[in-house]
Design a protein around this motif. Sequence first.
Motif, PDB file in Angstrom:
ATOM      1  N   ALA A  97       0.865  -1.181   0.000  1.00 31.30           N
ATOM      2  CA  ALA A  97       0.000   0.000   0.000  1.00 31.30           C
ATOM      3  C   ALA A  97       0.897   1.225   0.000  1.00 31.30           C
ATOM      4  N   ALA A  98       0.665   2.124  -0.949  1.00 26.29           N
ATOM      5  CA  ALA A  98       1.494   3.326  -1.077  1.00 26.29           C
ATOM      6  C   ALA A  98       0.672   4.423  -1.733  1.00 26.29           C
ATOM      7  N   SER A  99       1.250   5.628  -1.781  1.00 26.30           N
ATOM      8  CA  SER A  99       0.540   6.791  -2.286  1.00 26.30           C
ATOM      9  C   SER A  99       0.611   6.937  -3.799  1.00 26.30           C
ATOM     10  N   GLN A 100       1.265   6.006  -4.500  1.00 27.12           N
ATOM     11  CA  GLN A 100       1.360   6.030  -5.964  1.00 27.12           C
ATOM     12  C   GLN A 100       1.127   4.625  -6.511  1.00 27.12           C
ATOM     13  N   PRO A 101       0.151   4.436  -7.416  1.00 27.31           N
ATOM     14  CA  PRO A 101      -0.088   3.103  -7.969  1.00 27.31           C
ATOM     15  C   PRO A 101       1.120   2.487  -8.656  1.00 27.31           C
ATOM     16  N   ASP A 142      -5.030   5.788   1.818  1.00 26.82           N
ATOM     17  CA  ASP A 142      -5.668   7.059   2.137  1.00 26.82           C
ATOM     18  C   ASP A 142      -6.282   7.725   0.910  1.00 26.82           C
ATOM     19  N   PRO A 143      -7.556   8.138   0.995  1.00 25.02           N
ATOM     20  CA  PRO A 143      -8.184   8.819  -0.144  1.00 25.02           C
ATOM     21  C   PRO A 143      -7.639  10.225  -0.371  1.00 25.02           C
ATOM     22  N   ARG A 144      -6.819  10.738   0.556  1.00 24.27           N
ATOM     23  CA  ARG A 144      -6.257  12.085   0.412  1.00 24.27           C
ATOM     24  C   ARG A 144      -5.036  12.109  -0.516  1.00 24.27           C
ATOM     25  N   ALA A 145      -4.677  10.967  -1.066  1.00 22.55           N
ATOM     26  CA  ALA A 145      -3.525  10.872  -1.954  1.00 22.55           C
ATOM     27  C   ALA A 145      -3.912  10.130  -3.227  1.00 22.55           C
ATOM     28  N   ASP A 146      -2.918   9.805  -4.045  1.00 24.98           N
ATOM     29  CA  ASP A 146      -3.154   9.164  -5.338  1.00 24.98           C
ATOM     30  C   ASP A 146      -3.098   7.643  -5.283  1.00 24.98           C
ATOM     31  N   GLY A 147      -2.847   7.062  -4.106  1.00 27.39           N
ATOM     32  CA  GLY A 147      -2.437   5.674  -4.051  1.00 27.39           C
ATOM     33  C   GLY A 147      -3.538   4.653  -3.884  1.00 27.39           C
ATOM     34  N   LEU A 148      -3.089   3.448  -3.549  1.00 25.54           N
ATOM     35  CA  LEU A 148      -3.985   2.324  -3.354  1.00 25.54           C
ATOM     36  C   LEU A 148      -3.254   1.211  -2.618  1.00 25.54           C
ATOM     37  N   ALA A 149      -4.029   0.249  -2.161  1.00 20.48           N
ATOM     38  CA  ALA A 149      -3.497  -1.012  -1.647  1.00 20.48           C
ATOM     39  C   ALA A 149      -3.810  -2.083  -2.682  1.00 20.48           C
ATOM     40  N   MET A 150      -2.861  -3.009  -2.900  1.00 15.23           N
ATOM     41  CA  MET A 150      -3.074  -4.053  -3.899  1.00 15.23           C
ATOM     42  C   MET A 150      -2.394  -5.327  -3.438  1.00 15.23           C
ATOM     43  N   VAL A 151      -2.937  -6.449  -3.882  1.00 12.96           N
ATOM     44  CA  VAL A 151      -2.491  -7.763  -3.440  1.00 12.96           C
ATOM     45  C   VAL A 151      -2.033  -8.579  -4.634  1.00 12.96           C
ATOM     46  N   ILE A 152      -1.136  -9.550  -4.401  1.00  7.76           N
ATOM     47  CA  ILE A 152      -0.779 -10.511  -5.440  1.00  7.76           C
ATOM     48  C   ILE A 152      -1.391 -11.849  -5.075  1.00  7.76           C
ATOM     49  N   ASP A 153      -1.547 -12.698  -6.054  1.00  8.78           N
ATOM     50  CA  ASP A 153      -2.098 -14.024  -5.804  1.00  8.78           C
ATOM     51  C   ASP A 153      -1.097 -14.866  -5.022  1.00  8.78           C
ATOM     52  N   GLY A 154      -1.595 -15.812  -4.269  1.00  9.77           N
ATOM     53  CA  GLY A 154      -0.703 -16.692  -3.545  1.00  9.77           C
ATOM     54  C   GLY A 154      -1.485 -17.664  -2.714  1.00  9.77           C
ATOM     55  N   ARG A 187      -1.504  11.438   4.927  1.00  7.24           N
ATOM     56  CA  ARG A 187      -1.892  10.396   3.973  1.00  7.24           C
ATOM     57  C   ARG A 187      -1.352   9.086   4.496  1.00  7.24           C
ATOM     58  N   GLY A 188      -2.239   8.148   4.765  1.00  7.07           N
ATOM     59  CA  GLY A 188      -1.820   6.925   5.426  1.00  7.07           C
ATOM     60  C   GLY A 188      -2.031   5.665   4.614  1.00  7.07           C
ATOM     61  N   GLN A 189      -1.417   4.591   5.109  1.00  2.48           N
ATOM     62  CA  GLN A 189      -1.577   3.254   4.549  1.00  2.48           C
ATOM     63  C   GLN A 189      -1.652   2.271   5.723  1.00  2.48           C
ATOM     64  N   ILE A 190      -2.464   1.220   5.570  1.00  2.00           N
ATOM     65  CA  ILE A 190      -2.592   0.201   6.608  1.00  2.00           C
ATOM     66  C   ILE A 190      -2.722  -1.165   5.932  1.00  2.00           C
ATOM     67  N   ILE A 191      -2.003  -2.160   6.452  1.00  2.00           N
ATOM     68  CA  ILE A 191      -2.231  -3.557   6.069  1.00  2.00           C
ATOM     69  C   ILE A 191      -2.396  -4.368   7.358  1.00  2.00           C
ATOM     70  N   ARG A 192      -3.510  -5.054   7.476  1.00  2.00           N
ATOM     71  CA  ARG A 192      -3.788  -5.888   8.656  1.00  2.00           C
ATOM     72  C   ARG A 192      -3.718  -7.354   8.249  1.00  2.00           C
ATOM     73  N   ARG A 193      -3.120  -8.175   9.128  1.00  2.00           N
ATOM     74  CA  ARG A 193      -2.991  -9.608   8.830  1.00  2.00           C
ATOM     75  C   ARG A 193      -3.719 -10.430   9.875  1.00  2.00           C
ATOM     76  N   ASP A 194      -4.560 -11.335   9.421  1.00  2.00           N
ATOM     77  CA  ASP A 194      -5.236 -12.266  10.320  1.00  2.00           C
ATOM     78  C   ASP A 194      -4.253 -13.365  10.703  1.00  2.00           C
ATOM     79  N   PRO A 195      -3.923 -13.520  11.983  1.00  2.00           N
ATOM     80  CA  PRO A 195      -2.901 -14.501  12.363  1.00  2.00           C
ATOM     81  C   PRO A 195      -3.371 -15.948  12.208  1.00  2.00           C
ATOM     82  N   LEU A 196      -4.670 -16.168  12.078  1.00  2.00           N
ATOM     83  CA  LEU A 196      -5.188 -17.534  11.974  1.00  2.00           C
ATOM     84  C   LEU A 196      -5.126 -18.079  10.558  1.00  2.00           C
TER      85      LEU A 196
END
Length: 543
Positions: free
Chosen positions: A21-25, A531-543, A513-522
Amino acid sequence: MPAMNFESRRSPVFGRGGMAAASQPLAVAAGLKILAQGGSAADAAVAIAAALNVTEPTSTGLGGDAFALYFDAASKKVSVLNGSGRAPANLTLERLQREGLGDALPPYHPYTITVPGACAAWCDLHERFGRLPLSQILEPAEKLAEEGFPVAPVTAYFWQRAAQGQLARSINGRELTLDGRGPMAGELFRNPGLARTLRVIAEGGKEAFYHGPIASAIATVIAEAGGCLTEADLAAHTSTWEEPISVDYRGLRIWECPPNGQGLAALLALNLLSGFDLAALPALSPERLHLEIEAMRLAFADAFHYIADPAFSPAPLADLLSPNYADIRRRLIDPRRADLEFSHGTPPAVSDTVYFCVVDGQGNACSFINSNYMGFGTGIVPLGWGFSLQNRGHNFSLQPGHPNVLAPGKRPYHTIIPALATHAVSGDLYGPFGVMGGFMQPQGHMQVAVALVDDGLDPQAALDRPRFCIEPQAAGGKVALEEGMPEATLQRLAEMGHPIEIAGGMARSLFGRGQIIRRDPLNGVLCGGSDPRADGLAMVIDG
């Protein structure tokens, strides 16, 4: 550019294979490419940092500093990398006084340039936790710089402002413009000088930055501008691996970097708030916001007194972060009235920017922040190398005897701070998070932590929530409140004595402008927000 309106919603992103997750795609894409090639969270973080230098030079780059928190999934250990630079050996308070600068240093003066620590931080993080060759990690950023990239809208706005500001006034600043103007949204920008810099680092590592032609160019342009940072200052630079600081906030251990960073302020505020039942108060109610604002005022009072380079003036961290001290300071909060003049306390002994984060498929996490400070920093550019030099030294105190007073070889009070949370009992990763933006950063950390923990929001909803921002260095204790706060809340806070102002549109940048990634330990499921106040996004890869 049209006003920054919040008229749509964004879902949190879920996945398992790894997330960034970052402020630039385009920077997120660089990080995901490295994860897909088998890189660790550290490898992806360096790739993102380099790509952000290309795509968002308005905030970050090799001319600035960096900090990182790294969670190693196998050991459940949190490591801190301090990649901040130090003041020149020839810069003294006496020198400033002789030159008539002893009361205040202009924000873009060449004396504000401290040694850029970012390159060493990238290389040191990679050396300890990386898997792939540095050349492979820097390749996406080098390609973006060489071939060009379409500039994102929010970045374009701030680039255009800087092109009329410090880039127009500073030596070689036009090198980072299009014939003196900032690029428009969607317009291509090439930076062959930065591509060359990245190639040199890919081949020679940090030694190639702090010695040789790059170091010579940095020292030459600083001397030309009237500064005093030398090649010897650059050659002497080292990052430091340090012990993190933390507090337990309702079952989550919140980790921050120790001073000279201001993460201490976030932890002090959370310690104070742990004594109040925030969940019993509506999220944007005046009663809850009042407690959060007052806790932050108290935290800043201590932060501005104690935070400094620990090599010169170590802070009593264990005492400041003790429950006993929080109990004492909490008694100063009047639930009915604002106090605009909190002073620092004396604890009894008991024993700043781009922010992004990555979690890889094995559960390793990197919380990373990289900054030039005031946009392009000084706007001074080493000729032909494609990056500007920071003005981080502006945060030194010029008051003799102050813990943060300017001194040769000293690191200044630093605004940039990454954060990370683990489950207090098990030690498992909860997730990396952060909010960038000057003195907003500890305030942002506190507000998103409260949203995640007290209100159980997902990462995207926590970042979407309207924020407040105390201006801790402004007279009168002014509090900026973001458009979207209930009108009744605004009115009641004013009645309680808070001097408030409302900020909307592009002024929302005040709230970070923030970013957060939460992980379920189970099950290892990742949930990310950007953060919608910037240009970015969070994105995932397959796995």
